[in-house]
Design a protein around this motif. Structure first.
Motif, PDB file in Angstrom:
ATOM      1  N   PHE A  17      51.278  25.290  15.855  1.00  0.00           N
ATOM      2  CA  PHE A  17      51.785  25.928  17.075  1.00  0.00           C
ATOM      3  C   PHE A  17      50.618  26.562  17.801  1.00  0.00           C
ATOM      4  O   PHE A  17      49.953  27.427  17.242  1.00  0.00           O
ATOM      5  CB  PHE A  17      52.794  27.026  16.732  1.00  0.00           C
ATOM      6  N   LYS A  20      47.572  27.154  15.970  1.00  0.00           N
ATOM      7  CA  LYS A  20      47.692  27.826  14.672  1.00  0.00           C
ATOM      8  C   LYS A  20      48.494  26.925  13.725  1.00  0.00           C
ATOM      9  O   LYS A  20      49.590  26.491  14.058  1.00  0.00           O
ATOM     10  CB  LYS A  20      48.440  29.149  14.880  1.00  0.00           C
ATOM     11  N   GLY A  43      56.504  33.918   6.750  1.00  0.00           N
ATOM     12  CA  GLY A  43      55.483  33.228   7.538  1.00  0.00           C
ATOM     13  C   GLY A  43      54.779  32.116   6.782  1.00  0.00           C
ATOM     14  O   GLY A  43      53.782  31.581   7.260  1.00  0.00           O
ATOM     15  N   ALA A  44      55.298  31.734   5.611  1.00  0.00           N
ATOM     16  CA  ALA A  44      54.634  30.694   4.821  1.00  0.00           C
ATOM     17  C   ALA A  44      54.817  29.320   5.447  1.00  0.00           C
ATOM     18  O   ALA A  44      54.021  28.413   5.215  1.00  0.00           O
ATOM     19  CB  ALA A  44      55.193  30.690   3.403  1.00  0.00           C
ATOM     20  N   GLY A  45      55.877  29.148   6.248  1.00  0.00           N
ATOM     21  CA  GLY A  45      56.154  27.843   6.835  1.00  0.00           C
ATOM     22  C   GLY A  45      57.405  27.195   6.279  1.00  0.00           C
ATOM     23  O   GLY A  45      57.617  25.997   6.464  1.00  0.00           O
ATOM     24  N   LYS A  46      58.237  27.969   5.614  1.00  0.00           N
ATOM     25  CA  LYS A  46      59.459  27.404   5.030  1.00  0.00           C
ATOM     26  C   LYS A  46      60.395  26.886   6.118  1.00  0.00           C
ATOM     27  O   LYS A  46      60.857  25.738   6.071  1.00  0.00           O
ATOM     28  CB  LYS A  46      60.200  28.476   4.206  1.00  0.00           C
ATOM     29  N   THR A  47      60.672  27.749   7.092  1.00  0.00           N
ATOM     30  CA  THR A  47      61.583  27.347   8.162  1.00  0.00           C
ATOM     31  C   THR A  47      61.036  26.142   8.919  1.00  0.00           C
ATOM     32  O   THR A  47      61.768  25.190   9.213  1.00  0.00           O
ATOM     33  CB  THR A  47      61.796  28.523   9.135  1.00  0.00           C
ATOM     34  N   THR A  48      59.730  26.168   9.194  1.00  0.00           N
ATOM     35  CA  THR A  48      59.119  25.051   9.916  1.00  0.00           C
ATOM     36  C   THR A  48      59.255  23.762   9.112  1.00  0.00           C
ATOM     37  O   THR A  48      59.615  22.709   9.652  1.00  0.00           O
ATOM     38  CB  THR A  48      57.644  25.368  10.202  1.00  0.00           C
TER      39      THR A  48
END
Ligand SMILES: Nc1ncnc2c1ncn2[C@@H]1O[C@H](COP(=O)(O)OP(=O)(O)O)[C@@H](O)[C@H]1O
Ligand SMILES: [Mg+2]
Lengths: 254, 571
Positions: A17, A20, A43-48
């Protein structure tokens, strides 16, 4: 299609994003019939990662397969097999609980009579029947999670992808959700869910993956990942970061 | 508001002594707004482009307005000075009062609900938000434009008059901004409340109807070139809050310096009253921000889930995917305050604009040289005005996915085909709009005393509405933008106002062009058209809408995730 086809396979999923990096190449195989926990700090990126896995967010690179069906090339088949509860996404919350379930059911092409019957059962079991005609927008956070889960379950998917299903849920409802998910897995379904609560994961999961800074740090069955230690110890070690305060914040105790 | 707000210095700074709380001033709000705007731009090239486009458009209007208002001074025509300042300024205030409600919305970069937990007095909050509201492209543009009044006053009355005019212009801008904020905030509160929701609808209608007397006044002004009478009207307007701040400079130039303090008093009282009104509704917006829908519905026989989903008017619809989409949309057009506000706008404008255009025209006496009475009642003019109504109605769907926001994810997950999605949305919207259009046609036919034109009117409405639906299907898929998740249905994100303006303009022009055949046919075909218009318009509109859904649905299928990202508010 072989017998050991994974329920969900991710290959090289990546997303950035505004320069980043949110997810930096995730490979994951979720075996059919497993109860899979995706662990990671905020903020680890799980949702992404999960959004890209279910077709809500287009990955910069890589792909996702649901029971062998490519989510991005053959979305219709893949999405039929999927039940999803995203996080941080609104529901169509100007409907009441029953209306919302009917909407989701019909949208999945289900028979109206079946929708009626299942919706009534789900509302009853999840203790949402009392809410009657209250609109979902006026539900409490826990109730919203429950109706979201009901929407994902309604059409009887083969794979359930849940983002933070236990967040903001009270202990009684959490036990209820655990029981439902447990029955679902025993009945042959597969669950993937994200969480940062160790107890839930330790209690439920057969498999675990720990995600931090957009990459998978540990992956395997619960016993493989945990070894002799507690899952929390492993998690803190993998993720790093401080867990105690030192000299600072002296003004807190005045 | 999607940005993590790092409120600089709003609470007591932790580095200073904890007991000494530094006071919060309006300056902090302005800085906060600029910071949030800046963060919104970060890494978003198209947002910057939109903003620059908005600034250029604003400048253009500012310069145009400046010269219009400065014309009496530049030409040395003192006769018109009072009229220009009273009418020009008054129109400006009226525009700021009504246009945000009807078309543009207000920039809510600083959402009042975000300040609910901070220890700020109501007074600090209102003045702060007010100061922040002044920092916007339209406000600056309007200030530049009204600078023309200063030039006029200076040219006619010397530096003293110019100075007074400058004070008046600044005060006038304060009136404008305060009026727009108070008005939208009050209506937002009313539309949220179930009790007075319908009253709000009526009031909105009345507000839009204020355009009526104004138009008649302008017509009257044009028909008798009796300037002395107009000067009288201007003088009266000059004593109302609409004209008081703008006419001070001219008063000094014309030797009525005694009027200045009184007009300053009128202006100050107006600003004070507006800010007080705003602060009242702000409070309710801050407290009630959590629930933005009607709280509960009336009890009644609870049927099965599917029966509950379908409103009575859709009893005929098949219980399938199309029916479910349509039923949910129908519910949303009524239950979502933002959508309902749009429906009310269509109803009001749709009725008043054609009435004004057509009836206003016939009222003109035929001795004014041009025989306007025949122009006022021709099928061509009727067609043109109704094409406008049809286009206006369809424009509401230009950001139809933005209304849903992140909830649209449900449809993405379910894999709804794009064509089905768009057709269902058009159909649901038409459940509300087509009856409205029918009422417009019938009322207009009765008022004009021309029932024979009913076919022409309905034909023009249907054709332009259908063509507009097709165009807006594309616009909504390609140009979607997120709306802030606040309880104010008039709220817009910074830059989104400009985006909305561009898209609206683009889609209106395209839709109007697409509906042009109806006007041309009305002009060329004569009496035969009275019979042909309805079937032709119906077929044209329906065909255009279906073709639009077919083609745009394909585009939608290819960029569904991108659309979802575009309409999801950043948090
Ligand atoms: N739409 C977005 N725009 C910019 N950055 C984003 C967006 N979504 C997520 N991120 C960033 O990507 C990272 C991963 O976010 P996320 O997947 O939500 O984490 P998790 O769900 O594990 O808490 C975070 O640093 C977040 O700030
Ligand atoms: Mg998350």
């Amino acid at each position: 299609m072989t017998h050991e086809q994974p329920a969900l396979a991710l290959r090289g999923l990546a997303k950035r994003f505004d320069g980043k990096v949110a997810v930096a190449g995730v490979d994951l195989d979720v075996p059919a019939g497993s109860f899979y926990g995706l662990l990671g700090p905020n903020g680890a990126g799980k949702t992404t990662t999960l959004s890209m896995a279910v077709g809500l967010l287009r990955p910069d690179a890589g792909g996702a397969w649901v029971l062998g069906h490519d989510v991005w090339a053959d979305p219709v088949r893949a999405k039929q097999l999927l039940g999803v509860m995203p996080d941080g996404v609104r529901l169509f919350d100007r409907l009441n609980g029953a209306e919302l379930l009917a909407y989701h059911g019909l949208l999945r092409g289900m028979d109206p009579a079946v929708v009626d019957q299942r919706a009534a059962e789900l509302l009853d079991v999840l203790a949402l029947g009392d809410a009657g005609r209250t609109l979902v927008v006026d539900y409490s956070a826990g109730m919203k999670k429950k109706i979201g889960l009901a929407c994902a379950l309604l059409h009887g998917p083969r794979l359930l992808v849940l983002d933070e299903p236990f967040e903001a849920v009270d202990p009684v409802s959490a036990a209820l959700i655990r029981d439902i998910l447990h029955r679902y897995v025993v009945g042959g379904g597969t669950v993937v869910f994200s969480s940062h609560v160790m107890e839930v994961v330790e209690r439920l999961c057969s498999h675990v993956a720990i995600l931090a800074d957009g990459t998978i740090k540990r992956v395997g069955t619960l016993t493989e990942v945990r070894g002799e230690r507690s899952l929390e110890d492993v998690f803190v070690e993998v993720v790093g970061g401080r867990t105690a305060t030192g000299e600072e914040l002296a003004w807190l105790s005045r | 508001m999607a940005v993590p707000v790092t409120a600089p210095e709003v609470p007591a700074s932790p580095t200073t002594d904890a007991d000494r709380v530094r006071p919060v001033s309006a300056r902090h709000f302005v800085k906060l707004k600029l910071r949030v705007m800046g963060n919104n731009f970060r890494g978003q090239g198209w947002r910057i482009a939109m903003f620059v486009g908005g600034v250029i458009a604003g400048l253009w209007f500012a310069v145009l307005g400046f010269f219009l208002l400065a014309a009496p001074g530049l030409a040395g025509e003192p006769t018109y000075a009072l009229m220009v300042s009273a009418f020009g300024g008054g129109l400006l205030v009226l525009g700021w009062l009504l246009l945000p409600l009807v078309f543009f919305g207000v920039d809510e970069t600083l959402d009042p609900a975000r300040f609910a937990l901070l220890p700020l007095s109501r007074r600090t909050l209102v003045t702060g938000l007010f100061a922040a509201a002044l920092v916007s492209v339209p406000a600056v543009a309007a200030l530049v434009a009204t600078g023309g009044l200063v030039l006029t006053a200076g040219a006619l009355g010397g530096p003293a008059a110019a100075l007074v005019a400058a004070v008046g212009v600044v005060a006038g801008m304060l009136v404008c901004v305060a009026a727009s904020r108070a008005m939208t905030s009050a209506f937002a509160t009313m539309l949220r409340s179930r009790r007075v929701r319908d009253l709000a609808a009526v009031l909105l209608a009345v507000a839009a109807a204020l355009f009526g007397p104004l138009q008649i006044a302008v017509m009257a002004a044009l028909q008798d070139a009796d300037w002395t009478r107009l000067t009288g009207v201007a003088r009266v307007v000059g004593w109302t809050p609409f004209g008081a701040p703008w006419t001070m400079g001219v008063d000094v130039a014309e030797g009525r310096a005694w009027a200045v303090p009184v007009k300053l008093l009128v202006t100050a009282a107006t600003i004070g009253a507006l800010l007080w009104w705003w602060s009242r509704s702000l409070e309710s917006a801050m407290v009630g921000a959590a629930s933005s829908g009607p709280a509960k519905q009336r009890g009644g026989p609870v049927g099965g889930a599917v029966t509950q989903l379908f409103p009575g008017a859709l009893g005929w619809a098949r219980r399938g995917r199309f029916g479910a989409l349509m039923a949910r949309e129908c519910r949303y057009w009524w239950r979502d305050a933002r959508r309902r506000a749009n429906l009310i706008t269509i109803a009001v404008i749709g009725l008043f604009v054609p009435l004004m255009v057509n009836v206003g025209g016939t009222n003109l006496p035929s001795d004014s040289g041009l025989d306007l009475s025949t122009v006022g009642s021709s099928p061509v003019l009727v067609s043109v005005s109704l094409v406008f109504v049809g286009v206006l109605a369809s424009i509401t769907l230009a950001n139809q996915f933005g209304f849903d926001g992140s909830a649209y994810a449900a449809n993405v997950v379910a894999g709804v085909p794009g064509r089905l999605e768009l057709r269902a949305r058009m159909a649901a919207f038409s459940v509300y709009v087509v009856p409205m259009l029918a009422v417009v046609a019938i009322v207009l036919g009765v008022v004009l005393g021309r029932p024979a034109w009913l076919g022409v009117m309905a034909g023009a409405l249907l054709a332009s509405y259908g063509a507009g639906l097709a165009i807006n299907a594309f616009v909504s898929v390609l140009g979607a933008y997120s709306l802030p998740e606040t309880s104010n249905p008039f709220a817009m994100n910074t830059g989104a106002g400009v985006a909305k303006g561009f898209l609206t303009l683009l889609s209106m022009i395209a839709s109007a062009v697409a509906a042009l055949p109806m006007v041309i046919a009305a002009a060329l075909l004569g009496d035969a058209w009275l019979w042909l218009a309805l079937p032709f318009g119906l077929a044209y509109g329906l065909g255009a809408a279906l073709l639009g859904a077919y083609l745009a649905g394909d585009v939608l299928d290819r960029r569904t995730p991108e659309l979802l990202t575009a309409v999801t508010p950043r948090r």
